[in-house]
Enzyme design. Sequence first.
Site, PDB file in Angstrom:
ATOM      1  N   ASP A 159       0.825  -1.041  -0.008  1.00 32.18           N
ATOM      2  CA  ASP A 159       0.097  -0.189   0.141  1.00 32.18           C
ATOM      3  C   ASP A 159       0.934   1.201  -0.112  1.00 32.18           C
ATOM      4  OD1 ASP A 159      -2.417  -1.404   0.045  1.00 32.18           O
ATOM      5  OD2 ASP A 159      -2.668  -1.256   2.089  1.00 32.18           O
ATOM      6  N   PHE A 160       1.750   1.352   0.900  1.00 36.87           N
ATOM      7  CA  PHE A 160       2.609   2.583   1.206  1.00 36.87           C
ATOM      8  C   PHE A 160       3.506   2.817  -0.003  1.00 36.87           C
ATOM      9  CE2 PHE A 160       1.418   1.964   5.558  1.00 36.87           C
ATOM     10  CZ  PHE A 160       0.539   2.809   5.643  1.00 36.87           C
TER      11      PHE A 160
END
Length: 360
Positions: A159-160
């Site tokens: 995600d990051f």
Amino acid sequence: MLEGVKVIDFSHYLPGPFASLRLADLGAEVVKIEPPTGDKMRELADECIFAANNAGKQSIALNLKLEEDVRIAKSLIKEADVIIESFRPGVMKRLGLGYDEISQINPAIIYCSISGYGQNSPASLLGSHDLNYMALTGVLAQLKDSQGRPVHPTITMADFIGSLHAVEQMIAALYARERTGKGRYLDLSLVDGLLSLMTNHFVQEHKTKSKNGIQLLAGIIVSYHLYETKDGRYVSLAALEPNFWKNFCSAVGHPEWCEHHISPANDDNVIFREIKQLFQSKTLEQWAEFSMQIDCCLTPVFETDEAKILFSSERYRKMIHIEEDRIEVATCYDRELLKKRSHAPKINEHKQDFIYSIGE
């Protein structure tokens, strides 16, 4: 830096909202489009995750299955610079908000679609989450315990990393638009971000068949290892360069260890056993104090609450800002963050403002 840039964010959960948070911290105006029931992330962890990733944005609730609400969305998009969406491939097109249609009403738009596997791969329509992406790309296989079992991470790396990848591409596209006047479509895959993270591993495996990257960094030598302390905590020693290792050995009164810089970190090695005993003779706090006095690449392994205290203090670059019960984590160094960021919005908090501005 991005003052005057307007972002319409249709995304939910983490990758898209974290990307638009970063754009907001750089000065962009971000309008978050939510369904009437709100971003699903509002339901998790007492809204902590939503609050962390949606500060400084404005919220408008629209039911994109209704023609009237789609018309409102298009009115907002006409004045926008960037669109972010993270639906499954094909959803925005079915809603009448796909890139082909939007580029007709705003040719300069930067349209970023964030998905797990990209818009046109064999797995495009399959549901997956961070653990799946890490497993598939080889990243999870780099996080193994002493028995060779993959360790379940508590941070969502795909995600990051995917968010950072998206922001990089959007800013590059904005820069290109300044020179050409043309918008563009960006097909961002979370898998792409993790694969780029594995560059060294793939190249090394291809040439040497080694599957786990640079072995000296894998905890197999005494100078680059995690050691347990007297109180059951851990410190990270990363004295790879001989000068740092020499500094460490001299400071702890064992200059005879200097020649064993890259000796194996296993119990057959008497030096390793002696180093383990040394670290177990002092507490984490004592080693933390030592690490600030001796230049030897030694740091304590902090828990979340401890790292929060350290990086919200004036001793370091203040990336974490705390004011009573409010906490904000900066996406870039900014000592005025608390003054600039507003709280994450309530559902539909700003709809009337925008309805008025577009003449509804």
